[in-house]
Design a protein around this motif. Sequence first.
Motif, PDB file in Angstrom:
ATOM      1  N   ASP A   1       0.829  -1.208   0.000  1.00 57.92           N
ATOM      2  CA  ASP A   1       0.000   0.000   0.000  1.00 57.92           C
ATOM      3  C   ASP A   1       0.859   1.253   0.000  1.00 57.92           C
ATOM      4  O   ASP A   1       0.535   2.243  -0.666  1.00 57.92           O
ATOM      5  CB  ASP A   1      -0.920  -0.007   1.226  1.00 57.92           C
ATOM      6  N   THR A   2       1.966   1.221   0.724  1.00 64.77           N
ATOM      7  CA  THR A   2       2.848   2.384   0.792  1.00 64.77           C
ATOM      8  C   THR A   2       3.763   2.465  -0.427  1.00 64.77           C
ATOM      9  O   THR A   2       3.814   3.490  -1.116  1.00 64.77           O
ATOM     10  CB  THR A   2       3.702   2.342   2.068  1.00 64.77           C
ATOM     11  N   ASN A   3       4.481   1.384  -0.693  1.00 64.03           N
ATOM     12  CA  ASN A   3       5.526   1.417  -1.719  1.00 64.03           C
ATOM     13  C   ASN A   3       4.984   1.446  -3.137  1.00 64.03           C
ATOM     14  O   ASN A   3       5.567   2.104  -4.010  1.00 64.03           O
ATOM     15  CB  ASN A   3       6.451   0.210  -1.559  1.00 64.03           C
ATOM     16  N   PHE A   4       3.890   0.726  -3.385  1.00 63.19           N
ATOM     17  CA  PHE A   4       3.327   0.697  -4.737  1.00 63.19           C
ATOM     18  C   PHE A   4       2.108   1.610  -4.890  1.00 63.19           C
ATOM     19  O   PHE A   4       2.119   2.550  -5.677  1.00 63.19           O
ATOM     20  CB  PHE A   4       2.962  -0.721  -5.151  1.00 63.19           C
ATOM     21  N   PHE A   5       1.075   1.353  -4.112  1.00 62.14           N
ATOM     22  CA  PHE A   5      -0.144   2.151  -4.269  1.00 62.14           C
ATOM     23  C   PHE A   5       0.071   3.602  -3.845  1.00 62.14           C
ATOM     24  O   PHE A   5      -0.645   4.490  -4.321  1.00 62.14           O
ATOM     25  CB  PHE A   5      -1.305   1.511  -3.519  1.00 62.14           C
ATOM     26  N   GLY A   6       1.053   3.859  -2.971  1.00 57.21           N
ATOM     27  CA  GLY A   6       1.386   5.238  -2.637  1.00 57.21           C
ATOM     28  C   GLY A   6       1.816   6.005  -3.868  1.00 57.21           C
ATOM     29  O   GLY A   6       1.402   7.160  -4.088  1.00 57.21           O
ATOM     30  N   LEU A   7       2.653   5.381  -4.710  1.00 58.21           N
ATOM     31  CA  LEU A   7       3.065   5.987  -5.976  1.00 58.21           C
ATOM     32  C   LEU A   7       1.870   6.160  -6.905  1.00 58.21           C
ATOM     33  O   LEU A   7       1.704   7.214  -7.544  1.00 58.21           O
ATOM     34  CB  LEU A   7       4.123   5.118  -6.652  1.00 58.21           C
ATOM     35  N   VAL A   8       1.026   5.143  -6.995  1.00 54.49           N
ATOM     36  CA  VAL A   8      -0.141   5.210  -7.880  1.00 54.49           C
ATOM     37  C   VAL A   8      -1.055   6.370  -7.471  1.00 54.49           C
ATOM     38  O   VAL A   8      -1.521   7.150  -8.318  1.00 54.49           O
ATOM     39  CB  VAL A   8      -0.920   3.879  -7.862  1.00 54.49           C
ATOM     40  N   ARG A   9      -1.309   6.519  -6.177  1.00 53.87           N
ATOM     41  CA  ARG A   9      -2.158   7.620  -5.705  1.00 53.87           C
ATOM     42  C   ARG A   9      -1.549   8.975  -6.070  1.00 53.87           C
ATOM     43  O   ARG A   9      -2.255   9.894  -6.499  1.00 53.87           O
ATOM     44  CB  ARG A   9      -2.348   7.532  -4.189  1.00 53.87           C
ATOM     45  N   LEU A  10      -0.239   9.104  -5.875  1.00 52.12           N
ATOM     46  CA  LEU A  10       0.444  10.349  -6.220  1.00 52.12           C
ATOM     47  C   LEU A  10       0.257  10.714  -7.689  1.00 52.12           C
ATOM     48  O   LEU A  10      -0.022  11.864  -8.035  1.00 52.12           O
ATOM     49  CB  LEU A  10       1.941  10.212  -5.930  1.00 52.12           C
ATOM     50  N   LEU A  11       0.434   9.717  -8.541  1.00 55.79           N
ATOM     51  CA  LEU A  11       0.359   9.977  -9.973  1.00 55.79           C
ATOM     52  C   LEU A  11      -1.065  10.236 -10.437  1.00 55.79           C
ATOM     53  O   LEU A  11      -1.295  11.042 -11.353  1.00 55.79           O
ATOM     54  CB  LEU A  11       0.990   8.825 -10.748  1.00 55.79           C
ATOM     55  N   LYS A  12      -2.023   9.585  -9.827  1.00 56.22           N
ATOM     56  CA  LYS A  12      -3.421   9.862 -10.186  1.00 56.22           C
ATOM     57  C   LYS A  12      -3.767  11.332  -9.913  1.00 56.22           C
ATOM     58  O   LYS A  12      -4.580  11.925 -10.616  1.00 56.22           O
ATOM     59  CB  LYS A  12      -4.363   8.948  -9.396  1.00 56.22           C
ATOM     60  N   GLU A  13      -3.118  11.910  -8.900  1.00 52.57           N
ATOM     61  CA  GLU A  13      -3.387  13.299  -8.537  1.00 52.57           C
ATOM     62  C   GLU A  13      -2.563  14.298  -9.335  1.00 52.57           C
ATOM     63  O   GLU A  13      -3.022  15.400  -9.630  1.00 52.57           O
ATOM     64  CB  GLU A  13      -3.129  13.494  -7.036  1.00 52.57           C
ATOM     65  N   THR A  14      -1.336  13.952  -9.695  1.00 51.74           N
ATOM     66  CA  THR A  14      -0.423  14.923 -10.312  1.00 51.74           C
ATOM     67  C   THR A  14      -0.232  14.743 -11.812  1.00 51.74           C
ATOM     68  O   THR A  14       0.078  15.708 -12.516  1.00 51.74           O
ATOM     69  CB  THR A  14       0.968  14.842  -9.639  1.00 51.74           C
TER      70      THR A  14
END
Length: 317
Positions: A111-124
């Motif tokens: 959730d942190t290492n992979f989905f954390g990146l995914v969440r960041l990119l969905k926003e930016t």
Amino acid sequence: MAQKTVLITGCSSGIGLAIAAKLARDEQKRFKVYATMRNLAKQDDLIAATEGYLGKTMEIKEMDVCCEDSIRNCVSSIPDRHIDILVSNAGVGLIGPIECQTIEEMKTVMDTNFFGLVRLLKETLPDMKRRKSGHIVIISSVMGIQGILFNDVYAASKFAVEGFCESLAIQALKFKLHLSLIEPGPVVTEFERKVFEDGMKMDLSAADKETADMFTNIYLKNYKSIFQSLGQTAEDVAEHTMKIMLSENPPFRHQTNTLYTPMTTLKYADPNGDLPIDTFYKMVFQHDKIFNASLNFIKLLRWRSKKSFDLGKPQPQ
């Protein structure tokens, strides 16, 4: 060179703190840094490392990469939501036999290492696409290329990051975006110390005796020696990362530790994939004395190691 707005995650310690501090202290003031962390109570070390720059070339903001609202609120607080360089660094580690790890612990890593990146990119990413401008820098790991004994789940999270980014990089080209994976080997930070301490305290009762012995008397026993021989500092990784940011044509992948590169090269030398697994097996179980002697030899040669590398011409200033 116009000043670049940089958003960095995971800046309370380690690599994230080192990158934020290096960019904020840049003598040419080429960066406006938004250093983020999940818990603002842990900002003291960053403040100490950037004394005189806080409120000028750097601001500290709260962001939890495991929470979409937290990411959205942070990004929206930046003027015009304009981010030139996104540095995805926040992460957690996990070592040990999988029999002794809970599924919840494994989910936290993913959730942190992979989905954390995914969440960041969905926003930016949508903003970068609209501007057709931006550089996404991901602090990955050599374990995103090659798995290591007792790092099963952590390696899986970094493999996921690398596969995700390989796919996304093709699309990014269409929008004139740069995407770079920074792949350190062992790095001596609080992150690694905590992972080691957690491993030392792990309840191994769920593992068979041979596996528990392997983890304790082979992996943990050699952990410190490997880091002392091959380990980099967070500041060294930050220097590499800054050079990637300033490169005219930043590479998709960049390994920061030339001492570790021969190990990852094995992955590409054999299409069957047997060579690296067989090599690591023999190093650990059959030639451990030679392996340890090699580590000690590397320690003696560390002073000769060069940090310089060629990334082409820097961007005009």
